[in-house]
Write an enzyme that holds these catalytic residues in place. Structure first.
Site: not given
Length: 102
Positions: A66-68, A70, A94
């Site tokens: 997961i990141c901000r 993708g 996210m």
């Protein structure tokens, strides 16, 4: 298509968590991003720290990255897969996870 990383949607992640499934979530964002909120079950390993913290990542289970948005998590997913890990990237990151309210 060998370089395609398997993906999972934020909705699928929420559904798995709601069902009580044990899943491994790894949040690769920076500290200040995580400070604004993360999925409670996620382990925080910053993208740049991943290579030095491989011993914290179990090779026997699948991990959802997961990141901000993708993109970083997709890069980490490629790195981990090259090192023999089973991974999926949460598409939309996210930003997408937080958007839809139930």
């Amino acid at each position: 298509m060998e370089d395609q990383i398997n993906t999972i949607t934020p909705e699928e992640v929420k559904s798995k968590l709601k069902k009580g499934e044990t899943i491994s979530l790894i949040d690769v964002r920076e500290d200040e991003e995580v400070a604004q909120g993360k999925i409670a079950e996620a382990k925080h390993i910053k993208m740049m720290e991943v290579p030095n913290r491989l011993d914290e990542i179990n090779k026997d289970e699948e991990h959802i990255l997961i990141c901000r948005s993708g993109k970083r998590s997709e890069n980490v997913a490629h790195f981990l897969r090259e090192n023999g890990y089973k991974v999926k990237n949460m598409v939309g990151g996210m930003m997408a996870y937080g958007k839809d309210s139930e």
